[in-house]
Design a protein around this motif. Structure first.
Motif, PDB file in Angstrom:
ATOM      1  N   PHE A 182       0.825  -1.207   0.000  1.00  0.00           N
ATOM      2  CA  PHE A 182       0.000   0.000   0.000  1.00  0.00           C
ATOM      3  C   PHE A 182       0.861   1.259   0.000  1.00  0.00           C
ATOM      4  O   PHE A 182       0.524   2.245  -0.675  1.00  0.00           O
ATOM      5  CB  PHE A 182      -0.918   0.014   1.220  1.00  0.00           C
ATOM      6  CG  PHE A 182      -1.890   1.152   1.217  1.00  0.00           C
ATOM      7  CD1 PHE A 182      -3.018   1.114   0.429  1.00  0.00           C
ATOM      8  CD2 PHE A 182      -1.667   2.278   1.992  1.00  0.00           C
ATOM      9  CE1 PHE A 182      -3.916   2.170   0.400  1.00  0.00           C
ATOM     10  CE2 PHE A 182      -2.552   3.341   1.982  1.00  0.00           C
ATOM     11  CZ  PHE A 182      -3.684   3.286   1.184  1.00  0.00           C
ATOM     12  N   LEU A 207     -10.993   0.940  -1.956  1.00  0.00           N
ATOM     13  CA  LEU A 207     -11.365   2.147  -1.232  1.00  0.00           C
ATOM     14  C   LEU A 207     -12.392   3.008  -1.961  1.00  0.00           C
ATOM     15  O   LEU A 207     -13.032   3.856  -1.341  1.00  0.00           O
ATOM     16  CB  LEU A 207     -10.115   2.991  -0.955  1.00  0.00           C
ATOM     17  CG  LEU A 207      -9.085   2.352  -0.017  1.00  0.00           C
ATOM     18  CD1 LEU A 207      -7.788   3.145  -0.024  1.00  0.00           C
ATOM     19  CD2 LEU A 207      -9.631   2.253   1.398  1.00  0.00           C
ATOM     20  N   PRO A 250       0.046   2.458  -3.763  1.00  0.00           N
ATOM     21  CA  PRO A 250      -1.316   2.667  -3.231  1.00  0.00           C
ATOM     22  C   PRO A 250      -2.404   2.567  -4.297  1.00  0.00           C
ATOM     23  O   PRO A 250      -3.547   2.231  -3.980  1.00  0.00           O
ATOM     24  CB  PRO A 250      -1.237   4.071  -2.634  1.00  0.00           C
ATOM     25  CG  PRO A 250      -0.077   4.731  -3.309  1.00  0.00           C
ATOM     26  CD  PRO A 250       0.900   3.643  -3.593  1.00  0.00           C
ATOM     27  N   ALA A 251      -2.056   2.851  -5.544  1.00  0.00           N
ATOM     28  CA  ALA A 251      -3.068   2.801  -6.602  1.00  0.00           C
ATOM     29  C   ALA A 251      -3.674   1.421  -6.756  1.00  0.00           C
ATOM     30  O   ALA A 251      -4.819   1.283  -7.218  1.00  0.00           O
ATOM     31  CB  ALA A 251      -2.459   3.258  -7.929  1.00  0.00           C
ATOM     32  N   GLN A 278      -7.694   4.755   5.384  1.00  0.00           N
ATOM     33  CA  GLN A 278      -6.314   4.408   5.052  1.00  0.00           C
ATOM     34  C   GLN A 278      -5.328   4.988   6.056  1.00  0.00           C
ATOM     35  O   GLN A 278      -4.327   4.356   6.393  1.00  0.00           O
ATOM     36  CB  GLN A 278      -5.962   4.829   3.630  1.00  0.00           C
ATOM     37  CG  GLN A 278      -5.988   6.302   3.328  1.00  0.00           C
ATOM     38  CD  GLN A 278      -6.010   6.584   1.837  1.00  0.00           C
ATOM     39  OE1 GLN A 278      -4.967   6.766   1.218  1.00  0.00           O
ATOM     40  NE2 GLN A 278      -7.207   6.612   1.263  1.00  0.00           N
ATOM     41  N   ILE A 314      -7.497   7.547  -2.972  1.00  0.00           N
ATOM     42  CA  ILE A 314      -6.166   7.477  -2.377  1.00  0.00           C
ATOM     43  C   ILE A 314      -5.715   8.887  -2.006  1.00  0.00           C
ATOM     44  O   ILE A 314      -5.878   9.815  -2.798  1.00  0.00           O
ATOM     45  CB  ILE A 314      -5.156   6.831  -3.341  1.00  0.00           C
ATOM     46  CG1 ILE A 314      -5.634   5.432  -3.757  1.00  0.00           C
ATOM     47  CG2 ILE A 314      -3.774   6.747  -2.705  1.00  0.00           C
ATOM     48  CD1 ILE A 314      -5.741   4.435  -2.626  1.00  0.00           C
ATOM     49  N   TYR A 315      -5.157   9.033  -0.833  1.00  0.00           N
ATOM     50  CA  TYR A 315      -4.704  10.354  -0.376  1.00  0.00           C
ATOM     51  C   TYR A 315      -3.751  10.956  -1.404  1.00  0.00           C
ATOM     52  O   TYR A 315      -2.734  10.355  -1.760  1.00  0.00           O
ATOM     53  CB  TYR A 315      -4.005  10.204   0.975  1.00  0.00           C
ATOM     54  CG  TYR A 315      -3.555  11.509   1.581  1.00  0.00           C
ATOM     55  CD1 TYR A 315      -4.487  12.449   2.009  1.00  0.00           C
ATOM     56  CD2 TYR A 315      -2.202  11.804   1.726  1.00  0.00           C
ATOM     57  CE1 TYR A 315      -4.077  13.653   2.575  1.00  0.00           C
ATOM     58  CE2 TYR A 315      -1.793  12.996   2.287  1.00  0.00           C
ATOM     59  CZ  TYR A 315      -2.726  13.913   2.719  1.00  0.00           C
ATOM     60  OH  TYR A 315      -2.314  15.106   3.275  1.00  0.00           O
ATOM     61  N   ASP A 316      -4.078  12.166  -1.861  1.00  0.00           N
ATOM     62  CA  ASP A 316      -3.342  12.773  -2.966  1.00  0.00           C
ATOM     63  C   ASP A 316      -2.692  14.109  -2.599  1.00  0.00           C
ATOM     64  O   ASP A 316      -2.228  14.831  -3.473  1.00  0.00           O
ATOM     65  CB  ASP A 316      -4.269  12.977  -4.170  1.00  0.00           C
ATOM     66  CG  ASP A 316      -5.487  13.847  -3.832  1.00  0.00           C
ATOM     67  OD1 ASP A 316      -5.680  14.161  -2.627  1.00  0.00           O
ATOM     68  OD2 ASP A 316      -6.222  14.215  -4.759  1.00  0.00           O
ATOM     69  N   GLU A 368      -7.000   1.159  -4.903  1.00  0.00           N
ATOM     70  CA  GLU A 368      -8.069   2.111  -5.196  1.00  0.00           C
ATOM     71  C   GLU A 368      -9.431   1.439  -5.370  1.00  0.00           C
ATOM     72  O   GLU A 368     -10.439   1.949  -4.862  1.00  0.00           O
ATOM     73  CB  GLU A 368      -7.728   2.937  -6.433  1.00  0.00           C
ATOM     74  CG  GLU A 368      -8.758   4.012  -6.711  1.00  0.00           C
ATOM     75  CD  GLU A 368      -8.324   4.962  -7.825  1.00  0.00           C
ATOM     76  OE1 GLU A 368      -9.090   5.892  -8.116  1.00  0.00           O
ATOM     77  OE2 GLU A 368      -7.226   4.761  -8.377  1.00  0.00           O
TER      78      GLU A 368
END
Length: 244
Positions: A20, A31, A24-25, A217, A42-44, A28
């Motif tokens: 992760f 989530l 992390p993608a 996350q 995903i936290y961007d 996705e």
């Protein structure tokens, strides 16, 4: 059999955590159902790996500082010369538990400014008590015949401390270190409220944007780190106990 299953579970958890953080993608699709209005899953707003390393660094520095002071204080009050200072020492290490970390942050920010410094102070104070009390328990629990035998063969006080007492007390010292580190790891998330780079950024971003995926996350990474850290230090504690 149970031990092998537990080990396999830890390896799976570590593999998922690393996957992760580095990719992390890939997560996705898992989530995505937690988001609304095409919000990012995903936290961007920052790099998760960088935030995780910063989170671990802050926790490690604060826990190491707390360990150095707590062990030194415990050694001092378990000597004849320092026995009278035990109540005072207990009052000092209880400060971190008396004041919530949020209150410590509020008091530290005006003096130290925003960033990592007030977070380190809060975690440092919060981590003193477990290490101090377990170190005292370890040192006072060393069998008296062992200490007397060491004294009988001519060992000095420092030699008895370094070669007999501390090695026998080390499993309990590590137990206190484990408690302090795990508590600090979870508490460090509030450091983001005063500008420290921790995984609290992810949780706060999720709360502000009503994005459940961010909250999940951020919490999942901290939770996985806490489990792995707890298990690693528990393994070390058991190894030291068997050796002692």
């Amino acid at each position: 059999m149970t031990r092998h299953l537990a080990r396999a579970w830890r390896l799976v958890l570590l593999a998922l955590l690393l996957a992760f953080l580095f990719r992390p993608a890939l997560f996705e699709p898992v989530l995505r159902p937690l988001t609304e209005n095409n919000a990012p899953a995903i936290y961007d707003k920052g790099d998760l790996l960088s935030l995780t390393l910063s989170h671990l660094k802050i926790t490690a520095i604060a826990t190491l500082g707390a360990a150095l002071l707590a062990v030194a204080m415990a050694v001092f009050v378990t000597r004849r010369a320092g026995a009278d200072f035990l109540p005072l020492s207990r009052s000092v290490v209880n400060i971190g538990q008396t004041f919530p970390p949020v209150a410590v942050l509020a008091l530290a920010v005006p003096a130290m400014g925003f960033g990592e410094a007030p977070t380190l102070v809060a975690l440092f104070l919060y981590g003193l008590l477990p290490i101090f009390e377990t170190t005292i328990a370890g040192l006072t629990g060393v069998p008296r015949p062992v200490v007397e035998a060491a004294r009988g063969v001519g060992m000095t006080g420092w030699q008895r401390l370094l070669q007999i007492e501390l090695p026998l007390a080390l499993p309990l010292v590590v137990a206190g270190l484990r408690l302090s580190a795990v508590i600090g790891l979870g508490t460090a998330t509030i450091g983001s409220t005063v500008g420290a780079r921790t995984l609290g950024e992810v949780v706060i971003a999720g709360l502000l944007s009503d994005n459940l995926a961010f909250i999940v996350q951020g919490g999942a990474i901290v939770g996985a780190l806490a489990i792995l850290l707890h298990d690693t230090l528990s393994w070390l504690e058991q190894r030291l106990a068997r050796r002692a």
